[in-house]
Write an enzyme that holds these catalytic residues in place. Structure first.
Site, PDB file in Angstrom:
ATOM      1  N   ASP A 178       0.781  -1.172   0.106  1.00 50.88           N
ATOM      2  CA  ASP A 178      -0.187   0.023   0.004  1.00 50.88           C
ATOM      3  C   ASP A 178       0.817   1.355   0.140  1.00 50.88           C
ATOM      4  OD1 ASP A 178      -2.581  -0.988  -0.001  1.00 50.88           O
ATOM      5  OD2 ASP A 178      -2.512  -1.787   1.938  1.00 50.88           O
ATOM      6  N   GLU A 224      -5.301   4.474   0.823  1.00 55.50           N
ATOM      7  CA  GLU A 224      -3.912   3.595   0.866  1.00 55.50           C
ATOM      8  C   GLU A 224      -3.546   3.753   2.486  1.00 55.50           C
ATOM      9  OE1 GLU A 224      -3.542   1.486  -0.989  1.00 55.50           O
ATOM     10  OE2 GLU A 224      -4.446   2.268  -3.139  1.00 55.50           O
ATOM     11  N   HIS A 273      -5.507   1.816   4.447  1.00 52.70           N
ATOM     12  CA  HIS A 273      -5.123   0.310   4.294  1.00 52.70           C
ATOM     13  C   HIS A 273      -3.868  -0.097   5.068  1.00 52.70           C
ATOM     14  CE1 HIS A 273      -7.721   0.427   0.381  1.00 52.70           C
ATOM     15  NE2 HIS A 273      -8.355   0.572   1.571  1.00 52.70           N
ATOM     16  N   TYR A 295      -3.533  -2.769   8.033  1.00 52.99           N
ATOM     17  CA  TYR A 295      -2.440  -3.961   8.075  1.00 52.99           C
ATOM     18  C   TYR A 295      -1.441  -4.054   8.902  1.00 52.99           C
ATOM     19  CZ  TYR A 295      -4.539  -5.516   3.597  1.00 52.99           C
ATOM     20  OH  TYR A 295      -5.495  -5.858   2.558  1.00 52.99           O
ATOM     21  N   GLU A 304      -2.977  -3.489  -8.461  1.00 49.20           N
ATOM     22  CA  GLU A 304      -4.303  -3.699  -7.841  1.00 49.20           C
ATOM     23  C   GLU A 304      -5.234  -4.462  -7.945  1.00 49.20           C
ATOM     24  OE1 GLU A 304      -4.562   0.430  -5.921  1.00 49.20           O
ATOM     25  OE2 GLU A 304      -4.609   0.780  -8.206  1.00 49.20           O
ATOM     26  N   GLU A 359      -9.689  -1.547  -3.432  1.00 52.31           N
ATOM     27  CA  GLU A 359      -8.830  -1.834  -4.307  1.00 52.31           C
ATOM     28  C   GLU A 359      -9.466  -2.209  -5.818  1.00 52.31           C
ATOM     29  OE1 GLU A 359      -5.844  -0.919  -4.036  1.00 52.31           O
ATOM     30  OE2 GLU A 359      -5.161  -1.191  -1.945  1.00 52.31           O
ATOM     31  N   HIS A 403     -10.211   1.004  -7.438  1.00 47.23           N
ATOM     32  CA  HIS A 403      -9.075   1.489  -7.898  1.00 47.23           C
ATOM     33  C   HIS A 403      -8.785   1.043  -9.208  1.00 47.23           C
ATOM     34  CE1 HIS A 403      -7.925   2.473  -3.040  1.00 47.23           C
ATOM     35  NE2 HIS A 403      -8.847   3.322  -3.570  1.00 47.23           N
TER      36      HIS A 403
END
Length: 341
Positions: free
Chosen positions: A87, A118, A121, A125, A180, A214, A217
């Site tokens: 990301d 992003e 994201h 994570y 992506e 994603e 995107h």
């Protein structure tokens, strides 16, 4: 990892200076009037799908993590390590290249919002790794996966090479559509396999939110590509897609085999090819793998199940009323996920 200067300093390739999306606009600093309604609609969809890491409850996951096998822990932690790094790579491409390439305000608005997502994201994570991994040395290794884990380094290098590439916007746009649309597909699918088994509800819920982001995107990349006046020779598109398929297949079927969590590697390979075929069709090419979806349960989630994404979402995913002005909006571009190409 190299410098971005060589890529940023390139001259436009022949024909790019005449691309409306890439031509300097006198009004590029003001949003209205909207020139591309299809791009604006995509931006409003992105805006409607905003969420934060605080919405994800990990309390059950912490308990279930301890009950997982060592193989399952190894697989999940390395998948999260890849995602946490990737990301940031996508974000760097947007900030360093695509926002400089594209001159249309509504497209820049989408990229600006994508950068924000992003970041969320990456936070999600990183939070998952921070929550699950208690050993400080192992945590440090996973947070530095681009340098410490070879199979992740290979995927990262492919992405970074495209950020630094002097090639045309069209080439780099297709490459990051693959990042992506293909590079994430096997990992998303593997985490959804855990959901099918009733495991790790917080992880799998965040995976659902992120995979849908994603997917949007990737759709946006395909939309911009469809609006380019000078597109790539089909052979070049196939070459880029095939490279991405090979790298993703090696990653999730060999280097970090999905059979660690009880999945069939041959079926996973077929699934990656199915996803690649779908991307090729969206980019205006013919299917090359002729692969069918081997995982029928993926029909309802992630990349294949976006048809009702903005109308229906578990946990009130869509922000109230943001989409109301688009109900009768532009229909020039519509991405479908039907399997009959």
């Amino acid at each position: 990892m190299g410098s971005l200067k060589e890529g940023q300093g390139r001259d436009m390739e022949e024909g790019e200076s005449e691309e409306p999306l890439l031509m300097a606009q006198n009004q590029r600093f003001t949003m209205f009037p909207i020139r591309y309604k299809s791009i604006w609609e995509m931006y409003k969809k992105a805006e409607a799908s905003f969420w934060t890491a605080e919405e994800v409850d990990l309390s059950t996951d912490v308990q279930q993590w301890e009950a997982l096998t060592d193989s399952e822990k190894h697989f999940i932690s390395h998948i999260l390590a890849f995602f946490a790094a990737s990301d940031g790579i996508v974000l760097e491409n947007l900030a360093a290249r695509f926002l400089n390439d594209v001159q249309v305000p509504e497209a820049r608005a989408f990229y600006g919002f994508q950068i924000a997502m992003e970041n969320i994201h990456s936070e999600m994570y990183s939070l998952l790794l921070e929550t699950f991994i208690k050993d400080s040395k192992e945590k440090d290794r996973l947070f530095n996966a681009i340098e410490t884990i070879p199979c992740i380094s290979k995927k990262a290098k492919w992405c970074l090479d495209w950020i630094q590439s002097p090639m045309s916007f069209a080439v780099r746009l297709v490459a990051f559509a693959c990042v992506e649309g293909i590079f994430f597909s096997g990992s998303f699918c593997a985490i959804f396999w855990l959901k099918k088994r009733g495991l790790m509800p917080g992880l799998t819920f965040s995976n659902e939110l992120i995979s849908r982001d994603e997917g949007l995107h990737c759709d946006f990349a395909c939309l911009l590509y469809s609006l380019l006046q000078k597109q790539l020779p089909l052979e070049k598109v196939y070459q880029i897609v095939h490279e991405a398929v090979e790298i993703e297949t090696e990653f999730v079927c060999k280097a970090l085999p999905c059979d660690l969590i009880g999945m069939n590697s041959n079926l996973m390979s077929q699934y990656i090819q199915f996803v690649a075929d779908r991307l090729l069709v969206t980019l205006g090419c013919e299917r090359t793998y002729k692969a069918e979806n081997p995982f029928d349960w993926m029909e309802f989630i992630s990349l294949q199940g976006k048809t009702n994404f903005f109308e229906k979402r578990v946990g009130e995913y869509q922000k109230a009323s943001v989409m109301s002005n688009l109900q009768n909006g532009n229909q020039n571009y519509e991405f479908t996920t039907e399997e009959d190409f």
